[in-house]
Design a protein around this motif. Structure first.
Motif, PDB file in Angstrom:
ATOM      1  N   ASP A  47      48.066 -23.149 -34.651  1.00 56.65           N
ATOM      2  CA  ASP A  47      48.407 -22.666 -33.296  1.00 56.65           C
ATOM      3  C   ASP A  47      47.511 -23.321 -32.245  1.00 56.65           C
ATOM      4  OD1 ASP A  47      50.240 -20.849 -34.526  1.00 56.65           O
ATOM      5  OD2 ASP A  47      48.568 -19.489 -34.908  1.00 56.65           O
ATOM      6  N   ILE A  48      47.373 -24.628 -32.359  1.00 53.52           N
ATOM      7  CA  ILE A  48      46.453 -25.379 -31.489  1.00 53.52           C
ATOM      8  C   ILE A  48      47.151 -25.733 -30.177  1.00 53.52           C
ATOM      9  CG2 ILE A  48      45.110 -27.508 -31.285  1.00 53.52           C
ATOM     10  CD1 ILE A  48      45.022 -27.490 -34.421  1.00 53.52           C
ATOM     11  N   SER A  49      46.427 -25.594 -29.086  1.00 49.13           N
ATOM     12  CA  SER A  49      46.898 -26.088 -27.796  1.00 49.13           C
ATOM     13  C   SER A  49      45.718 -26.677 -27.043  1.00 49.13           C
ATOM     14  CB  SER A  49      47.552 -24.970 -26.970  1.00 49.13           C
ATOM     15  OG  SER A  49      46.599 -23.995 -26.594  1.00 49.13           O
ATOM     16  N   VAL A  50      45.982 -27.733 -26.272  1.00 55.38           N
ATOM     17  CA  VAL A  50      44.966 -28.409 -25.465  1.00 55.38           C
ATOM     18  C   VAL A  50      45.502 -28.534 -24.047  1.00 55.38           C
ATOM     19  CG1 VAL A  50      43.627 -30.522 -25.124  1.00 55.38           C
ATOM     20  CG2 VAL A  50      44.075 -29.686 -27.450  1.00 55.38           C
ATOM     21  N   THR A  51      44.697 -28.091 -23.073  1.00 55.24           N
ATOM     22  CA  THR A  51      45.101 -28.132 -21.674  1.00 55.24           C
ATOM     23  C   THR A  51      43.998 -28.748 -20.840  1.00 55.24           C
ATOM     24  OG1 THR A  51      46.387 -26.097 -21.971  1.00 55.24           O
ATOM     25  CG2 THR A  51      45.914 -26.776 -19.705  1.00 55.24           C
ATOM     26  N   ASP A  52      44.353 -29.693 -19.994  1.00 49.52           N
ATOM     27  CA  ASP A  52      43.416 -30.247 -19.025  1.00 49.52           C
ATOM     28  C   ASP A  52      43.381 -29.307 -17.826  1.00 49.52           C
ATOM     29  OD1 ASP A  52      42.112 -31.643 -16.977  1.00 49.52           O
ATOM     30  OD2 ASP A  52      42.846 -33.589 -17.676  1.00 49.52           O
ATOM     31  N   LEU A  53      42.334 -28.508 -17.704  1.00 50.57           N
ATOM     32  CA  LEU A  53      42.247 -27.531 -16.623  1.00 50.57           C
ATOM     33  C   LEU A  53      42.002 -28.192 -15.269  1.00 50.57           C
ATOM     34  CD1 LEU A  53      40.117 -24.742 -18.360  1.00 50.57           C
ATOM     35  CD2 LEU A  53      42.608 -24.915 -18.178  1.00 50.57           C
ATOM     36  N   THR A  54      41.525 -29.421 -15.289  1.00 51.91           N
ATOM     37  CA  THR A  54      41.282 -30.134 -14.035  1.00 51.91           C
ATOM     38  C   THR A  54      42.592 -30.545 -13.374  1.00 51.91           C
ATOM     39  OG1 THR A  54      39.171 -30.953 -14.908  1.00 51.91           O
ATOM     40  CG2 THR A  54      40.061 -32.060 -12.970  1.00 51.91           C
ATOM     41  N   THR A  55      43.559 -30.966 -14.187  1.00 53.44           N
ATOM     42  CA  THR A  55      44.841 -31.435 -13.659  1.00 53.44           C
ATOM     43  C   THR A  55      45.981 -30.463 -13.920  1.00 53.44           C
ATOM     44  OG1 THR A  55      45.419 -32.618 -15.701  1.00 53.44           O
ATOM     45  CG2 THR A  55      44.105 -33.805 -14.058  1.00 53.44           C
ATOM     46  N   GLY A  56      45.786 -29.518 -14.842  1.00 54.11           N
ATOM     47  CA  GLY A  56      46.848 -28.596 -15.215  1.00 54.11           C
ATOM     48  C   GLY A  56      47.795 -29.145 -16.269  1.00 54.11           C
ATOM     49  N   ARG A  57      47.498 -30.286 -16.825  1.00 53.56           N
ATOM     50  CA  ARG A  57      48.382 -30.934 -17.797  1.00 53.56           C
ATOM     51  C   ARG A  57      48.212 -30.320 -19.182  1.00 53.56           C
ATOM     52  NH1 ARG A  57      48.383 -37.494 -19.038  1.00 53.56           N
ATOM     53  NH2 ARG A  57      50.252 -37.550 -20.363  1.00 53.56           N
ATOM     54  N   THR A  58      49.317 -29.967 -19.831  1.00 57.44           N
ATOM     55  CA  THR A  58      49.309 -29.488 -21.208  1.00 57.44           C
ATOM     56  C   THR A  58      49.554 -30.663 -22.138  1.00 57.44           C
ATOM     57  OG1 THR A  58      50.131 -27.295 -20.569  1.00 57.44           O
ATOM     58  CG2 THR A  58      50.395 -27.950 -22.869  1.00 57.44           C
ATOM     59  N   TYR A  59      48.659 -30.880 -23.081  1.00 62.44           N
ATOM     60  CA  TYR A  59      48.764 -32.019 -23.987  1.00 62.44           C
ATOM     61  C   TYR A  59      49.784 -31.718 -25.091  1.00 62.44           C
ATOM     62  CZ  TYR A  59      44.691 -34.417 -21.985  1.00 62.44           C
ATOM     63  OH  TYR A  59      43.839 -35.085 -21.141  1.00 62.44           O
ATOM     64  N   THR A  60      50.384 -32.778 -25.661  1.00 56.59           N
ATOM     65  CA  THR A  60      51.326 -32.653 -26.758  1.00 56.59           C
ATOM     66  C   THR A  60      50.712 -33.225 -28.036  1.00 56.59           C
ATOM     67  OG1 THR A  60      52.336 -34.786 -26.168  1.00 56.59           O
ATOM     68  CG2 THR A  60      53.323 -32.789 -25.240  1.00 56.59           C
ATOM     69  N   GLN A  61      51.212 -32.752 -29.187  1.00 62.35           N
ATOM     70  CA  GLN A  61      50.637 -33.189 -30.457  1.00 62.35           C
ATOM     71  C   GLN A  61      51.108 -34.590 -30.817  1.00 62.35           C
ATOM     72  OE1 GLN A  61      51.319 -30.574 -33.783  1.00 62.35           O
ATOM     73  NE2 GLN A  61      49.893 -31.673 -35.114  1.00 62.35           N
TER      74      GLN A  61
END
Length: 285
Positions: A47-61
């Motif tokens: 259940d991994i998620s990665v988000t760039d809080l600086t830009t708001g971008r949600t990363y994809t696997q």
């Protein structure tokens, strides 16, 4: 960072990293964290998620990409904004694929021979020459963490392992128990070689701050709570463990206190601490 203990003994973990990237010969492209799976304490991470809080971008696997195999344009168009999880047990430079379900370890009892794997979770940022602040949020679920004994449920959470070479100026965290656990029927301890402070809240939560964490230094949280009749923890082990854990923690506290006294007699250290949440000074590829 925050770890929420679930009723089944798993942990839902959210970590926020604030990177300060110094200029160097090559751009920064890939950040990562490394963890050791062990069949007696952590069987898999999902259940991994990665988000760039600086830009708001949600990363994809994605799969692992080598930062040195791309130019800036190729990296940014093909690899940036992606995250991966990989098995690095055999080699960090040649990682193997890791499927959180298919490659999970089979849980074993505490004290029995344990199987282990080293895994790396990484995320590819756009090619960056330098940055005063880059905030990344990593969320995940750790499975098979807790063990239910006859009297207590116990677990260890190691948010920073000795595998990680990244120093951090300041790390703050909270460990939270399920709703039926309070300070009166739970215990929690922080282990680290760096300077630290801890606070217990009325709901049993442990809040901690670690400063000037060097690369290769771990942060380990040990907790236990009185076992509830409705406990849903899957790993069960016969026997009473409460007094054994309490005695072990008292011994470790005495050892740590004696070591601090010897160090204090030998030298005077003045700490200069920058503010920030998990402010990482040098990290990544």
């Amino acid at each position: 960072m925050r770890a929420q203990m679930l009723d089944n003994g798993d942990l839902r973990i959210t970590q926020t990293f604030d990177y300060r990237l110094e200029s160097r010969g090559t751009p920064w492209r890939q950040m990562f964290q490394q963890y050791t799976l062990s069949s007696d304490r952590l069987t898999t991470i999902s259940d991994i998620s990665v988000t760039d809080l600086t830009t708001g971008r949600t990363y994809t696997q994605d799969t692992v990409h080598s930062p040195g195999s791309y130019g800036d344009v190729g990296w940014d168009s093909t690899c940036a904004g992606r995250w991966y999880i990989a098995d690095i047990t055999q080699s960090e430079s040649h990682p193997d694929p890791f499927d959180p379900e298919l490659d999970a370890l089979t849980a074993t009892a505490v004290g029995e021979p344990a199987q282990t794997k080293d895994v790396e979770i990484g995320w590819n940022i756009p090619s960056t020459r330098s940055a005063k602040s880059m905030r990344i949020e990593l969320a995940m679920t750790w499975h098979g963490v807790a063990t239910a004994y006859d009297d207590v449920v116990a677990l260890e959470w190691e948010p920073f392992s000795a595998l990680n070479s990244t120093p951090a100026a300041r790390v703050t965290g909270t460990f939270a128990f399920p709703k039926d656990i309070s300070e009166s029927n739970s215990w929690a301890w922080l282990h680290t070689g760096a300077a630290s402070e801890t606070t217990r809240l009325d709901d049993g939560s442990l809040q901690f701050t670690v400063t000037d964490l060097p690369g290769g230094e771990y942060i380990n949280v040990v907790v236990m709570a009185e076992r509830q009749p409705t406990s849903a923890v899957s790993r069960e082990q016969a026997g009473r463990m409460k007094q054994r854990i309490l005695e072990q923690e008292r011994r470790e506290a005495r050892i740590a206190s004696n070591a601090r006294q010897r160090e204090a007699r030998g030298r005077l250290v003045i700490w200069l601490i920058p503010a920030g949440l998990a402010l990482l000074l040098v990290v990544g590829r």
